[in-house]
Design an enzyme around this catalytic site. Structure first.
Site, mmCIF file in Angstrom:
data_model
loop_
_atom_site.group_PDB
_atom_site.id
_atom_site.type_symbol
_atom_site.label_atom_id
_atom_site.label_comp_id
_atom_site.label_asym_id
_atom_site.label_seq_id
_atom_site.Cartn_x
_atom_site.Cartn_y
_atom_site.Cartn_z
ATOM 1 N N GLU A 101 0.818 -1.222 0.000
ATOM 2 C CA GLU A 101 0.000 0.000 0.000
ATOM 3 C C GLU A 101 0.848 1.267 0.000
ATOM 4 O O GLU A 101 0.505 2.249 -0.656
ATOM 5 C CB GLU A 101 -0.955 0.015 1.194
ATOM 6 N N GLU A 134 3.502 -9.218 5.983
ATOM 7 C CA GLU A 134 4.366 -8.255 5.305
ATOM 8 C C GLU A 134 4.736 -7.115 6.245
ATOM 9 O O GLU A 134 5.894 -6.697 6.328
ATOM 10 C CB GLU A 134 3.673 -7.683 4.064
ATOM 11 N N ARG A 138 8.485 -6.098 7.964
ATOM 12 C CA ARG A 138 9.078 -4.771 7.792
ATOM 13 C C ARG A 138 9.109 -3.985 9.099
ATOM 14 O O ARG A 138 9.621 -2.867 9.136
ATOM 15 C CB ARG A 138 8.279 -3.978 6.748
#
Length: 332
Positions: A101, A134, A138
């Protein structure tokens, strides 16, 4: 807050048939001019129009750093998108974002009309899991965002804590402790999300029964800069006597009204058209400025006033500097 470990999260993807190979970037990216809106085979990237990509309904991140997005926009403008986003086909020529995104938002800001995309086949539960994994890899989520993501997977998709722990490579106790944070008062959750309180300071507050007592303790912790052990001792006192802080608080000495502070309050109130309060702190020259607003429109008005004033002041400083520079004498 202790950083989340990322080494074992591949197991969560592996459980979905999405191991490391499935996430490996292509060595030869597709040409920029190629635009495809038909789904490509799984694992094969293609250029996809931004207009046909819908946001991820299960996105665990609630806050996006505007400065970091601007840096990413500049990078994309110069170098393009190096890592494709991941989408799933939802029919009628539309696709739903699974991961990426920030890249998609920055690409829109950079004026791109297409982005490279991987296509995946995933149901809602798998999609929510991949989006969470994800962000965990991160380390992009704050503790409250992470807790909400776990809670959603547990409730909407009927997973047990043991099942969820296996999928995201966390211990069951880590999942349980994370979700328990949502039992804290909303104001305390905001302190955690913003980094005002650490996890070590926040967790003991769960032992306090009421939201009001949790808020009172959280404010006391900040004011007195308590360590995790200090918080534990405070919670024990409050568990025995919820009014302990009120009783132990020494009477506040009467402060003579500061004429400068009062005048500053009046000037700000007139200028902003709303109630303004200045509280002087214990240390000389420090304190708190409170600006009241009474509706969303009122807040927008204040933001406009404050930002325009700041921009105007910056421009005036530049003009003053230029005027001073122009008056200097130079010898050639």
């Amino acid at each position: 807050m202790k950083k989340a470990k990322t080494g074992g999260l591949g197991r969560g993807l592996g459980a979905l048939g999405l191991g490391k190979d499935a996430l490996t970037l292509p060595t030869d990216p597709p040409p920029e001019e190629k635009t495809e809106t038909a789904a490509a085979p799984a694992g094969v990237p293609a250029q996809l129009s931004i207009d046909v990509i819908q946001p991820n309904r299960f996105q665990p991140r609630r806050e996006f750093d505007e400065a970091a997005l601007e840096e990413l926009r500049e990078s994309i403008a110069q170098h393009g998108i190096l890592q494709p986003v991941t989408v799933r086909d939802i029919g009628a020529g539309k696709y739903e974002l699974i991961a990426g995104e920030r890249r998609l938002r920055a690409a829109k800001m950079a004026g791109l009309t297409t982005v490279p995309a991987f296509f995946r086949t995933a149901n809602d539960a798998e999609m929510a899991e991949m989006a969470l994994i994800e962000n965990l890899q991160r380390e992009d989520l704050n503790p409250i965002e992470e807790a909400h993501a776990y809670q959603r997977l547990l409730t909407e998709f009927k997973l047990s804590q043991e099942q969820l722990a296996r999928r995201v490579a966390r211990s069951r106790s880590a999942i349980a402790n994370s979700v328990r944070l949502l039992r804290l008062a909303k104001e305390v959750q905001a302190f955690i999300a913003n980094g005002v309180l650490t996890m070590g300071q926040a967790r003991p507050l769960l032992a306090l029964e009421t939201a009001a007592l949790q808020r009172e303790a959280a404010e006391y912790i900040q004011e007195h800069e308590l360590s995790a052990r200090g918080v534990e001792a405070l919670v024990k006192r409050l568990a025995k006597d919820p009014n302990a802080l009120k009783k132990s608080a020494p009477p506040k000495p009467e402060k003579k009204p500061d004429l400068f502070v009062r005048e500053a309050e009046e000037r700000l109130t007139r200028s902003l058209g709303t109630k303004v309060r200045i509280q002087t702190g214990r240390e000389e020259g420090k304190g708190r400025l409170e600006i009241s607003y009474f509706s969303a429109e009122d807040l927008e008005r204040l933001l406009s006033l404050l930002t325009v004033s700041a921009d105007g002041a910056a421009k005036e400083d530049k003009r003053a500097a230029l005027r001073a520079f122009s008056k200097q004498k130079f010898t050639v």
